[in-house]
Design a protein around this motif. Structure first.
Motif, PDB file in Angstrom:
ATOM      1  N   GLU B  32       6.741  -5.304   1.029  1.00 16.99           N
ATOM      2  CA  GLU B  32       7.365  -4.245   0.236  1.00 16.99           C
ATOM      3  C   GLU B  32       6.350  -3.758  -0.793  1.00 16.99           C
ATOM      4  OE1 GLU B  32      10.572  -5.269  -2.432  1.00 16.99           O
ATOM      5  OE2 GLU B  32      11.095  -3.163  -2.696  1.00 16.99           O
ATOM      6  N   THR B  33       6.257  -2.459  -0.936  1.00 15.79           N
ATOM      7  CA  THR B  33       5.346  -1.902  -1.940  1.00 15.79           C
ATOM      8  C   THR B  33       6.163  -1.395  -3.110  1.00 15.79           C
ATOM      9  OG1 THR B  33       3.902  -1.224  -0.152  1.00 15.79           O
ATOM     10  CG2 THR B  33       3.484  -0.236  -2.298  1.00 15.79           C
ATOM     11  N   ILE B 117      10.008   1.223  -0.084  1.00 13.11           N
ATOM     12  CA  ILE B 117       8.733   1.400   0.628  1.00 13.11           C
ATOM     13  C   ILE B 117       8.376   0.109   1.365  1.00 13.11           C
ATOM     14  CG2 ILE B 117       6.322   2.082   0.429  1.00 13.11           C
ATOM     15  CD1 ILE B 117       7.075   3.189  -2.371  1.00 13.11           C
ATOM     16  N   GLU B 119       5.553  -1.579   3.992  1.00 13.64           N
ATOM     17  CA  GLU B 119       4.247  -1.429   4.648  1.00 13.64           C
ATOM     18  C   GLU B 119       4.190  -2.370   5.838  1.00 13.64           C
ATOM     19  OE1 GLU B 119       1.323   0.170   1.097  1.00 13.64           O
ATOM     20  OE2 GLU B 119       0.735  -1.600   2.232  1.00 13.64           O
ATOM     21  N   GLU B 121       1.610  -3.646   9.007  1.00 16.70           N
ATOM     22  CA  GLU B 121       0.222  -3.634   9.445  1.00 16.70           C
ATOM     23  C   GLU B 121       0.041  -4.559  10.639  1.00 16.70           C
ATOM     24  OE1 GLU B 121      -2.486  -4.936   6.426  1.00 16.70           O
ATOM     25  OE2 GLU B 121      -4.242  -4.182   7.479  1.00 16.70           O
ATOM     26  N   SER B 145       0.799  12.178   8.037  1.00 11.77           N
ATOM     27  CA  SER B 145       2.141  11.678   7.730  1.00 11.77           C
ATOM     28  C   SER B 145       3.173  12.526   8.457  1.00 11.77           C
ATOM     29  CB  SER B 145       2.391  11.716   6.229  1.00 11.77           C
ATOM     30  OG  SER B 145       2.553  13.051   5.810  1.00 11.77           O
ATOM     31  N   ASP B 158       3.602   7.327   6.575  1.00  8.08           N
ATOM     32  CA  ASP B 158       2.228   7.696   6.220  1.00  8.08           C
ATOM     33  C   ASP B 158       1.290   6.697   6.899  1.00  8.08           C
ATOM     34  OD1 ASP B 158      -0.096   8.470   5.014  1.00  8.08           O
ATOM     35  OD2 ASP B 158       0.452   7.823   2.987  1.00  8.08           O
ATOM     36  N   LEU B 160      -1.882   4.839   7.017  1.00 10.17           N
ATOM     37  CA  LEU B 160      -2.937   4.524   6.057  1.00 10.17           C
ATOM     38  C   LEU B 160      -4.244   4.132   6.737  1.00 10.17           C
ATOM     39  CD1 LEU B 160      -0.841   2.275   3.639  1.00 10.17           C
ATOM     40  CD2 LEU B 160      -1.377   4.672   3.336  1.00 10.17           C
ATOM     41  N   LYS B 166      -1.987   0.643  10.127  1.00  9.17           N
ATOM     42  CA  LYS B 166      -1.237   0.303   8.917  1.00  9.17           C
ATOM     43  C   LYS B 166      -0.421   1.521   8.510  1.00  9.17           C
ATOM     44  CE  LYS B 166      -1.751  -1.675   4.325  1.00  9.17           C
ATOM     45  NZ  LYS B 166      -2.688  -2.101   3.271  1.00  9.17           N
ATOM     46  N   TYR B 167       0.877   1.307   8.329  1.00 10.26           N
ATOM     47  CA  TYR B 167       1.774   2.412   8.001  1.00 10.26           C
ATOM     48  C   TYR B 167       2.562   2.083   6.732  1.00 10.26           C
ATOM     49  CZ  TYR B 167       0.954   3.596  12.880  1.00 10.26           C
ATOM     50  OH  TYR B 167       0.365   3.894  14.074  1.00 10.26           O
ATOM     51  N   ARG B 168       2.815   3.127   5.977  1.00 10.52           N
ATOM     52  CA  ARG B 168       3.699   2.999   4.818  1.00 10.52           C
ATOM     53  C   ARG B 168       4.950   3.804   5.140  1.00 10.52           C
ATOM     54  NH1 ARG B 168       0.745   4.606  -0.538  1.00 10.52           N
ATOM     55  NH2 ARG B 168      -0.060   2.477  -0.629  1.00 10.52           N
TER      56      ARG B 168
END
Lengths: 89, 195
Positions: B32-33, B117, B119, B121, B145, B158, B160, B166-168
């Motif tokens: 989690e971001t 959010i 993330e 990966e 995105s 998005d 990354l 790697k996706y957000r």
């Protein structure tokens, strides 16, 4: 499932769109006297054509823009899509 | 008063799914971001301002679909015509935005606290996204995105990085727990580490 080409985002799944009704309906001119029949036609009465039909769709889970889609109601083939403010010849 | 993250109640650290006997490096990683500034910038239709000289953190707003303009701290995602989502680690950027963008021509909305959010990966990350999202991920490239749905929930994704992928994933905070459940459920067959 249909694939609709959003004029802003490109080809996307129908899941991202929401149907918005007949795009050929024109609102009576502002401040013009309208009969009850004309108002009824604008608000309620719709034709249900078989074949090519111009529809409004909103790219609700994408760019959130309203677009016009020219679709065959019998085969679901999509011929063209336009931005909402685009005039169609 | 302490702030709670959107996934506070569901995000548990550990190793889950089919991860036995696999090298940790090859497992998916899900985290989690938090603590990002997220600002929506919308240019009104009546605005005639040129975007050429409008910069935030040295980045221009570009009206190109799917394009992400970025530097080390900030990413500007295209969200629609004349509509962008700015995501930044630098919280003080909000003042810069409010000073630069005229109230009569732009709508600036701080939506930092309305998003969950996630993330993800790993080399299987794209497969996880494909399971719930109808977008053709074959055409998505690094630093692009998109807005779409994941199991019916509206999301912004998005990309990354692409080595490994790697996706957000941004979802509405109110759908955060359901979205987290969907993502982790789809990741079980590959095995994942929740960080």
């Amino acid at each position: 499932m249909l694939h609709i080409k959003c004029p802003h985002c490109g080809i996307r799944s129908q899941n991202e769109f929401s149907y918005g009704g007949d795009a050929t309906v024109k609102r009576p001119e502002l401040n013009k006297e309208v009969t009850d029949q004309e108002w009824d036609n604008f608000v309620y009465n719709r034709v249900s054509p078989r074949g090519k039909h111009l529809e409004l769709w909103q790219h609700l889970s994408g760019c959130r823009q309203w677009i016009k889609v020219e679709r065959d109601t019998a085969t679901h083939e999509i011929f063209n899509t336009y931005k909402a403010n685009e005039e169609i010849a | 008063m302490s702030s709670l993250s959107a996934l506070e109640n569901v995000h548990a650290k550990g190793q889950f799914g089919d991860s036995e006997g696999k090298d940790d490096k090859n497992l998916l990683s899900i985290s989690e971001t938090t603590n990002l500034l997220i600002v929506q910038i919308v240019q009104y239709k009546s605005s005639n301002s040129s975007l050429d000289n409008m910069q935030v953190d040295g980045l221009n707003l570009r009206d190109n679909p799917s394009l992400v303009n970025f530097n080390d701290n900030t990413r500007i995602l295209w969200n629609g015509p004349r509509n962008w989502i700015l995501v930044s680690k630098k919280k003080d950027i909000l003042n810069e935005i409010e000073q630069k963008f005229n109230d009569n021509e732009f709508a600036i909305t701080d939506i930092s606290h309305s998003k969950a959010i996630i993330e993800i990966e790993g080399k299987e990350a794209k497969e996880v996204l494909k399971k719930g999202c109808p977008f053709n991920f074959g055409e998505l490239e690094k630093n692009q995105s998109l807005n779409s749905t994941y199991n019916g929930m509206s999301v912004t994704i998005d990309m990354l990085n692409d080595d490994p992928d790697k996706y957000r994933i941004f979802g509405l905070r109110s759908f955060g727990e359901s979205l987290y459940h969907s993502i982790t459920d789809a990741s079980l067959e590959f095995g994942y580490i929740a960080k």
